[in-house]
Design a protein around this motif. Structure first.
Motif, mmCIF file in Angstrom:
data_model
loop_
_atom_site.group_PDB
_atom_site.id
_atom_site.type_symbol
_atom_site.label_atom_id
_atom_site.label_comp_id
_atom_site.label_asym_id
_atom_site.label_seq_id
_atom_site.Cartn_x
_atom_site.Cartn_y
_atom_site.Cartn_z
ATOM 1 N N MET A 24 0.851 -1.204 0.000
ATOM 2 C CA MET A 24 0.000 0.000 0.000
ATOM 3 C C MET A 24 0.875 1.238 0.000
ATOM 4 O O MET A 24 1.615 1.492 0.953
ATOM 5 N N ASN A 74 6.618 -5.124 -1.489
ATOM 6 C CA ASN A 74 5.816 -4.988 -2.718
ATOM 7 C C ASN A 74 6.562 -4.118 -3.717
ATOM 8 O O ASN A 74 7.084 -3.061 -3.377
ATOM 9 N N MET A 201 -5.310 -8.559 2.208
ATOM 10 C CA MET A 201 -6.199 -7.444 2.555
ATOM 11 C C MET A 201 -5.426 -6.132 2.523
ATOM 12 O O MET A 201 -4.259 -6.085 2.926
ATOM 13 N N GLY A 202 -6.098 -5.090 2.069
ATOM 14 C CA GLY A 202 -5.504 -3.763 2.077
ATOM 15 C C GLY A 202 -6.296 -2.824 2.964
ATOM 16 O O GLY A 202 -5.869 -2.444 4.051
ATOM 17 N N THR A 203 -7.516 -2.485 2.509
ATOM 18 C CA THR A 203 -8.337 -1.498 3.209
ATOM 19 C C THR A 203 -8.488 -1.827 4.699
ATOM 20 O O THR A 203 -8.341 -0.950 5.551
HETATM 21 C C1 LIG Z 1 -4.233 2.764 0.697
HETATM 22 C C2 LIG Z 1 -3.962 1.680 -0.315
HETATM 23 C C3 LIG Z 1 -2.852 1.783 -1.138
HETATM 24 C C4 LIG Z 1 -2.574 0.767 -2.053
HETATM 25 N N1 LIG Z 1 -1.422 0.850 -2.805
HETATM 26 C C5 LIG Z 1 -1.048 -0.219 -3.560
HETATM 27 C C6 LIG Z 1 0.221 -0.232 -4.214
HETATM 28 O O1 LIG Z 1 0.997 0.727 -4.146
HETATM 29 N N2 LIG Z 1 0.553 -1.344 -4.928
HETATM 30 C C7 LIG Z 1 -0.277 -2.422 -5.009
HETATM 31 O O2 LIG Z 1 0.093 -3.404 -5.643
HETATM 32 N N3 LIG Z 1 -1.489 -2.428 -4.419
HETATM 33 C C8 LIG Z 1 -1.876 -1.365 -3.686
HETATM 34 N N4 LIG Z 1 -3.082 -1.401 -3.031
HETATM 35 C C9 LIG Z 1 -3.950 -2.599 -3.165
HETATM 36 C C10 LIG Z 1 -3.751 -3.585 -1.996
HETATM 37 O O3 LIG Z 1 -2.456 -4.101 -1.962
HETATM 38 C C11 LIG Z 1 -4.717 -4.762 -2.122
HETATM 39 O O4 LIG Z 1 -4.490 -5.446 -3.329
HETATM 40 C C12 LIG Z 1 -6.168 -4.314 -2.057
HETATM 41 O O5 LIG Z 1 -6.320 -3.318 -1.086
HETATM 42 C C13 LIG Z 1 -7.064 -5.482 -1.749
HETATM 43 O O6 LIG Z 1 -8.392 -5.068 -1.670
HETATM 44 P P1 LIG Z 1 -9.103 -4.651 -0.289
HETATM 45 O O7 LIG Z 1 -8.697 -3.238 -0.053
HETATM 46 O O8 LIG Z 1 -10.533 -4.814 -0.575
HETATM 47 O O9 LIG Z 1 -8.599 -5.558 0.789
HETATM 48 C C14 LIG Z 1 -3.421 -0.360 -2.162
HETATM 49 C C15 LIG Z 1 -4.553 -0.428 -1.350
HETATM 50 C C16 LIG Z 1 -4.838 0.568 -0.427
HETATM 51 C C17 LIG Z 1 -6.051 0.449 0.453
#
Ligand SMILES: Cc1cc2nc3c(=O)[nH]c(=O)nc-3n(C[C@H](O)[C@H](O)[C@H](O)COP(=O)(O)O)c2cc1C
Length: 327
Positions: A24, A74, A201-203
């Motif tokens: 993220m 990442n 998970m990200g969010t």
């Molecule tokens: C604040 C934020 C920043 C993110 N930045 C990246 C990133 O720089 N590179 C990437 O591959 N995915 C990024 N993602 C995606 C997450 O790694 C992940 O794939 C995604 O959040 C999964 O979905 P979810 O938010 O429903 O869990 C980001 C997600 C969020 C919430």
């Protein structure tokens, strides 16, 4: 009670719980990644959050000072005219002795080849079955399949996890982890039922005590619901799912004009503004990346509590709720 859910994925990476914190931008720093790894899941630093490869090496060392558990880095491959010095970022990762990398973005081959030559386990995150198959052919170790619900770039096919996860599992032999829209134990149990060996998970991890972002943003995620996202850049074929706010509303409005171009929104969507938003808590200065899983986020626990709760809730779903249905 902390239980363990072991899968071939957890054994491959030497982690306790089948949960990954995806890369993220601006959020994937040592505080969060170390907390996630200390909780027995897999924390991931985000390479391009660090301004230079040297800073990334320092961040990896800082993370190592905060956990003795495995963590990853990442590397996001951006569709940009002026790419960052990817080779140098790769070398910083390799020279730092990191053993797990999450790659994301298009044309990862050169990166995957370099990491594999150094016996690094590669989790490649992608958004379609065909990209998962091509990443498997490239030799990645794990596919992280990101459904349409996800924060970030869901691709252009609009296939949600309920179909995308089993469709991917059916087409590749390597472990698949499910990403996008997962925020609790029910999501983990569902992903496992669909054939995934873990979740990303990200969010959800943004709304934790250790996430290095302003409290206003965590409150915003808790207050929001599953409809609180905007899809931007659709017509540019670079769709991104972000949280609904005045800036993403404005980007949607501008880009819905027939002749609109990226240049008209470039200032609004600048990464520096997103970073300022996360640091200041001012929700009107830039984009906030967040997915539909906001509808499942109701508190801001510590990472340790969150991971323990997700694992124990998933176990309960599997052991009690589902078993009770058997006749
Ligand atoms: C604040 C934020 C920043 C993110 N930045 C990246 C990133 O720089 N590179 C990437 O591959 N995915 C990024 N993602 C995606 C997450 O790694 C992940 O794939 C995604 O959040 C999964 O979905 P979810 O938010 O429903 O869990 C980001 C997600 C969020 C919430």
């Amino acid at each position: 009670m902390i239980v363990a859910l072991a899968t071939p994925f957890t054994r491959l990476l030497g982690i306790e719980h089948p949960i990954v914190q995806g890369g993220m931008q601006w959020v994937g720093r040592a505080e969060l990644a170390a907390a996630v790894s200390n909780a027995g899941a897999l924390g991931i630093l985000t390479a391009l959050t660090q301004p230079t490869p040297e800073d990334l090496a320092k961040e990896i060392a800082r993370c190592r000072g905060m956990t003795d558990k495995p963590f990853g880095v990442n590397l996001t491959i951006l569709p940009t005219m002026t790419p960052p010095p990817y080779g140098e970022y790769r070398s910083a990762i390799i020279d730092s002795g990191v053993k797990i990398v999450e790659t994301a973005g298009s044309k990862p081959k050169e990166h995957v080849d370099h990491f594999k030559a150094h016996e690094i386990k590669v989790i490649h995150k992608c958004t379609s079955v065909r990209h998962a198959m091509s990443a498997e052919r490239m030799g990645v170790d794990v596919i992280s399949i990101d459904g349409f619900e996800c924060a970030g770039h869901p691709g252009e096919d609009d296939v949600p996890g309920l179909v995308l996860i089993p469709a991917t599992v059916d087409k590749v032999k390597i472990p698949v982890i499910a990403s996008g829209g997962i925020a609790d134990g029910r999501g983990l149990a569902a992903a496992l039922a669909l054939g995934a060996q873990g979740v990303n998970m990200g969010t959800r991890f943004c709304a934790t005590r250790e996430a290095p972002i302003h409290e206003n943003i965590k409150k915003y995620l808790v207050d929001n619901d599953e409809r609180s996202t905007n899809l931007i850049f659709r017509r540019l074929h670079n769709t991104a799912r972000v949280g609904k706010n005045s800036v993403s509303d404005e980007v949607v409005r501008i880009l819905s004009q027939p002749e609109a171009t990226f240049e008209q929104v470039a200032q609004l969507v600048r990464g520096a503004r997103g970073r300022e938003l996360l640091e200041s808590g001012n929700l009107d200065v830039g984009l906030v990346w967040a997915g539909q899983s906001q509808g499942l986020i109701r508190d801001v626990p510590s990472v340790a509590n969150l991971v323990a709760r997700i694992v124990s809730d998933a176990t309960m779903v599997i052991e009690r709720n589902l078993r009770a249905m058997l006749r």
